[in-house]
Design a protein around this motif. Sequence first.
Motif, PDB file in Angstrom:
ATOM      1  N   ILE A 191       0.849  -1.197   0.000  1.00 53.78           N
ATOM      2  CA  ILE A 191       0.000   0.000   0.000  1.00 53.78           C
ATOM      3  C   ILE A 191       0.878   1.239   0.000  1.00 53.78           C
ATOM      4  O   ILE A 191       0.620   2.206  -0.723  1.00 53.78           O
ATOM      5  N   LYS A 192       1.943   1.199   0.774  1.00 49.57           N
ATOM      6  CA  LYS A 192       2.894   2.324   0.815  1.00 49.57           C
ATOM      7  C   LYS A 192       3.499   2.539  -0.568  1.00 49.57           C
ATOM      8  O   LYS A 192       3.635   3.677  -1.030  1.00 49.57           O
ATOM      9  N   GLN A 193       3.838   1.460  -1.245  1.00 49.27           N
ATOM     10  CA  GLN A 193       4.390   1.571  -2.600  1.00 49.27           C
ATOM     11  C   GLN A 193       3.396   2.260  -3.521  1.00 49.27           C
ATOM     12  O   GLN A 193       3.748   3.148  -4.286  1.00 49.27           O
ATOM     13  N   PHE A 194       2.130   1.858  -3.449  1.00 48.91           N
ATOM     14  CA  PHE A 194       1.094   2.481  -4.260  1.00 48.91           C
ATOM     15  C   PHE A 194       1.000   3.982  -3.971  1.00 48.91           C
ATOM     16  O   PHE A 194       0.950   4.801  -4.893  1.00 48.91           O
ATOM     17  N   LEU A 195       0.974   4.325  -2.700  1.00 52.04           N
ATOM     18  CA  LEU A 195       0.876   5.742  -2.332  1.00 52.04           C
ATOM     19  C   LEU A 195       2.108   6.521  -2.798  1.00 52.04           C
ATOM     20  O   LEU A 195       1.990   7.679  -3.228  1.00 52.04           O
ATOM     21  N   ASP A 196       3.266   5.900  -2.745  1.00 55.70           N
ATOM     22  CA  ASP A 196       4.484   6.539  -3.274  1.00 55.70           C
ATOM     23  C   ASP A 196       4.346   6.772  -4.774  1.00 55.70           C
ATOM     24  O   ASP A 196       4.739   7.824  -5.282  1.00 55.70           O
ATOM     25  N   TRP A 197       3.798   5.780  -5.482  1.00 51.29           N
ATOM     26  CA  TRP A 197       3.573   5.949  -6.925  1.00 51.29           C
ATOM     27  C   TRP A 197       2.628   7.121  -7.192  1.00 51.29           C
ATOM     28  O   TRP A 197       2.830   7.883  -8.136  1.00 51.29           O
ATOM     29  N   CYS A 198       1.589   7.244  -6.368  1.00 50.89           N
ATOM     30  CA  CYS A 198       0.666   8.381  -6.527  1.00 50.89           C
ATOM     31  C   CYS A 198       1.417   9.699  -6.391  1.00 50.89           C
ATOM     32  O   CYS A 198       1.204  10.628  -7.169  1.00 50.89           O
ATOM     33  N   PHE A 199       2.306   9.764  -5.426  1.00 50.81           N
ATOM     34  CA  PHE A 199       3.088  10.979  -5.182  1.00 50.81           C
ATOM     35  C   PHE A 199       4.022  11.279  -6.350  1.00 50.81           C
ATOM     36  O   PHE A 199       4.266  12.440  -6.678  1.00 50.81           O
ATOM     37  N   GLU A 200       4.517  10.222  -7.004  1.00 49.77           N
ATOM     38  CA  GLU A 200       5.431  10.405  -8.136  1.00 49.77           C
ATOM     39  C   GLU A 200       4.727  10.949  -9.376  1.00 49.77           C
ATOM     40  O   GLU A 200       5.385  11.464 -10.279  1.00 49.77           O
ATOM     41  N   GLY A 201       3.425  10.806  -9.446  1.00 53.84           N
ATOM     42  CA  GLY A 201       2.674  11.398 -10.544  1.00 53.84           C
ATOM     43  C   GLY A 201       2.452  10.486 -11.733  1.00 53.84           C
ATOM     44  O   GLY A 201       2.499   9.258 -11.629  1.00 53.84           O
ATOM     45  N   ASP A 202       2.225  11.116 -12.878  1.00 54.72           N
ATOM     46  CA  ASP A 202       1.782  10.413 -14.085  1.00 54.72           C
ATOM     47  C   ASP A 202       2.741   9.345 -14.600  1.00 54.72           C
ATOM     48  O   ASP A 202       2.312   8.407 -15.267  1.00 54.72           O
ATOM     49  N   LYS A 203       3.999   9.442 -14.270  1.00 55.66           N
ATOM     50  CA  LYS A 203       4.946   8.445 -14.786  1.00 55.66           C
ATOM     51  C   LYS A 203       4.698   7.048 -14.207  1.00 55.66           C
ATOM     52  O   LYS A 203       5.213   6.064 -14.732  1.00 55.66           O
ATOM     53  N   THR A 204       3.870   6.965 -13.165  1.00 58.52           N
ATOM     54  CA  THR A 204       3.575   5.661 -12.556  1.00 58.52           C
ATOM     55  C   THR A 204       2.147   5.196 -12.834  1.00 58.52           C
ATOM     56  O   THR A 204       1.674   4.249 -12.203  1.00 58.52           O
ATOM     57  N   LEU A 205       1.475   5.829 -13.757  1.00 63.24           N
ATOM     58  CA  LEU A 205       0.087   5.461 -14.061  1.00 63.24           C
ATOM     59  C   LEU A 205      -0.053   3.983 -14.420  1.00 63.24           C
ATOM     60  O   LEU A 205      -0.968   3.306 -13.952  1.00 63.24           O
ATOM     61  N   ASN A 206       0.836   3.475 -15.270  1.00 59.15           N
ATOM     62  CA  ASN A 206       0.756   2.062 -15.679  1.00 59.15           C
ATOM     63  C   ASN A 206       0.930   1.123 -14.492  1.00 59.15           C
ATOM     64  O   ASN A 206       0.229   0.111 -14.384  1.00 59.15           O
ATOM     65  N   LYS A 207       1.842   1.445 -13.592  1.00 54.29           N
ATOM     66  CA  LYS A 207       2.060   0.611 -12.409  1.00 54.29           C
ATOM     67  C   LYS A 207       0.814   0.592 -11.524  1.00 54.29           C
ATOM     68  O   LYS A 207       0.409  -0.467 -11.031  1.00 54.29           O
ATOM     69  N   ARG A 208       0.208   1.759 -11.343  1.00 46.47           N
ATOM     70  CA  ARG A 208      -0.984   1.843 -10.503  1.00 46.47           C
ATOM     71  C   ARG A 208      -2.158   1.110 -11.147  1.00 46.47           C
ATOM     72  O   ARG A 208      -2.891   0.387 -10.467  1.00 46.47           O
ATOM     73  N   ARG A 209      -2.313   1.276 -12.444  1.00 43.45           N
ATOM     74  CA  ARG A 209      -3.380   0.555 -13.148  1.00 43.45           C
ATOM     75  C   ARG A 209      -3.183  -0.949 -13.000  1.00 43.45           C
ATOM     76  O   ARG A 209      -4.123  -1.677 -12.658  1.00 43.45           O
ATOM     77  N   ASP A 210      -1.964  -1.421 -13.242  1.00 48.23           N
ATOM     78  CA  ASP A 210      -1.676  -2.850 -13.153  1.00 48.23           C
ATOM     79  C   ASP A 210      -1.932  -3.384 -11.740  1.00 48.23           C
ATOM     80  O   ASP A 210      -2.437  -4.495 -11.565  1.00 48.23           O
ATOM     81  N   MET A 211      -1.597  -2.581 -10.735  1.00 45.39           N
ATOM     82  CA  MET A 211      -1.826  -2.986  -9.357  1.00 45.39           C
ATOM     83  C   MET A 211      -3.321  -3.192  -9.103  1.00 45.39           C
ATOM     84  O   MET A 211      -3.725  -4.168  -8.474  1.00 45.39           O
ATOM     85  N   PHE A 212      -4.146  -2.302  -9.643  1.00 46.12           N
ATOM     86  CA  PHE A 212      -5.584  -2.452  -9.431  1.00 46.12           C
ATOM     87  C   PHE A 212      -6.159  -3.619 -10.223  1.00 46.12           C
ATOM     88  O   PHE A 212      -7.096  -4.281  -9.749  1.00 46.12           O
ATOM     89  N   TYR A 213      -5.614  -3.923 -11.378  1.00 43.20           N
ATOM     90  CA  TYR A 213      -6.050  -5.134 -12.087  1.00 43.20           C
ATOM     91  C   TYR A 213      -5.716  -6.371 -11.261  1.00 43.20           C
ATOM     92  O   TYR A 213      -6.518  -7.308 -11.166  1.00 43.20           O
ATOM     93  N   GLU A 214      -4.541  -6.375 -10.647  1.00 44.49           N
ATOM     94  CA  GLU A 214      -4.154  -7.496  -9.794  1.00 44.49           C
ATOM     95  C   GLU A 214      -5.084  -7.594  -8.586  1.00 44.49           C
ATOM     96  O   GLU A 214      -5.548  -8.679  -8.224  1.00 44.49           O
ATOM     97  N   ARG A 215      -5.383  -6.465  -7.969  1.00 46.43           N
ATOM     98  CA  ARG A 215      -6.282  -6.446  -6.816  1.00 46.43           C
ATOM     99  C   ARG A 215      -7.663  -6.945  -7.213  1.00 46.43           C
ATOM    100  O   ARG A 215      -8.305  -7.681  -6.473  1.00 46.43           O
ATOM    101  N   ARG A 216      -8.140  -6.541  -8.389  1.00 41.27           N
ATOM    102  CA  ARG A 216      -9.444  -6.995  -8.852  1.00 41.27           C
ATOM    103  C   ARG A 216      -9.458  -8.522  -8.968  1.00 41.27           C
ATOM    104  O   ARG A 216     -10.413  -9.182  -8.560  1.00 41.27           O
ATOM    105  N   SER A 217      -8.392  -9.077  -9.498  1.00 43.39           N
ATOM    106  CA  SER A 217      -8.289 -10.522  -9.633  1.00 43.39           C
ATOM    107  C   SER A 217      -8.329 -11.204  -8.263  1.00 43.39           C
ATOM    108  O   SER A 217      -9.006 -12.225  -8.083  1.00 43.39           O
TER     109      SER A 217
END
Length: 151
Positions: free
Chosen positions: A65-91
Motif C-alpha cells: 500500500i505504501k508503494q502504491f501511495l508513493d507511486w501516486c506521489f510520483e505522478g503520471d509516470k507511474t500510471l501504468n504501475k498503478r493501473r496494473d496494481m488495481f487489475y491485480e487487486r481486482r483478480s
Amino acid sequence: MFYSIGEVASKFNIPTSTLRYYDREGLLSNVKRSSGGIRVFSDVEIETLKVIECLKSTGMQIKDIKQFLDWCFEGDKTLNKRRDMFYERRSVVEKQMEELQKTLEMIQFKCWYYETACEAGTEDKPRNMSIDDLPENAKKGKAALARSFTQ
C-alpha cells in the motif's frame, strides 16, 4: 474540513493506534499537527484512508500500500504501475468472492439441513434424501460441500 484523530478513528472504526501507525509508516504523509502537537486530518487524508482500508480489505500488505501511495506521489509516470496494481487487486477480490460464494452455498445447505432435521426431529430425514429431492439452493450447497472434500 479538519478532524481529530478520535473522529477519524470513529468514522473508520479503527483504533487511533492504527492511525498513528499509518502516519509513522508514511502512509499519511500530509497529516498536519495543531500547535499542541495533535494530529489534524483533512479531507485529503480521509480520502487516502478510504483507499488504504479498501486495499487492506483485499489482503494487500502495508508495504505494498505504501508503494502504491508513493507511486501516486510520483505522478503520471507511474500510471501504468498503478493501473496494473488495481487489475491485480481486482483478480484477488474476484477469487475471494468465488470462495465466499462457495462458503455461502455450503452454509445455506446446512441451514436447510438443520431446519429439515429440526422439523423431523431427526437427522435421518435430510441425511437420507436423494439429491434429486433436495430444494435447488440445498443442491448447490451439498455439491459445494462434496467438492470441498474431493479437491
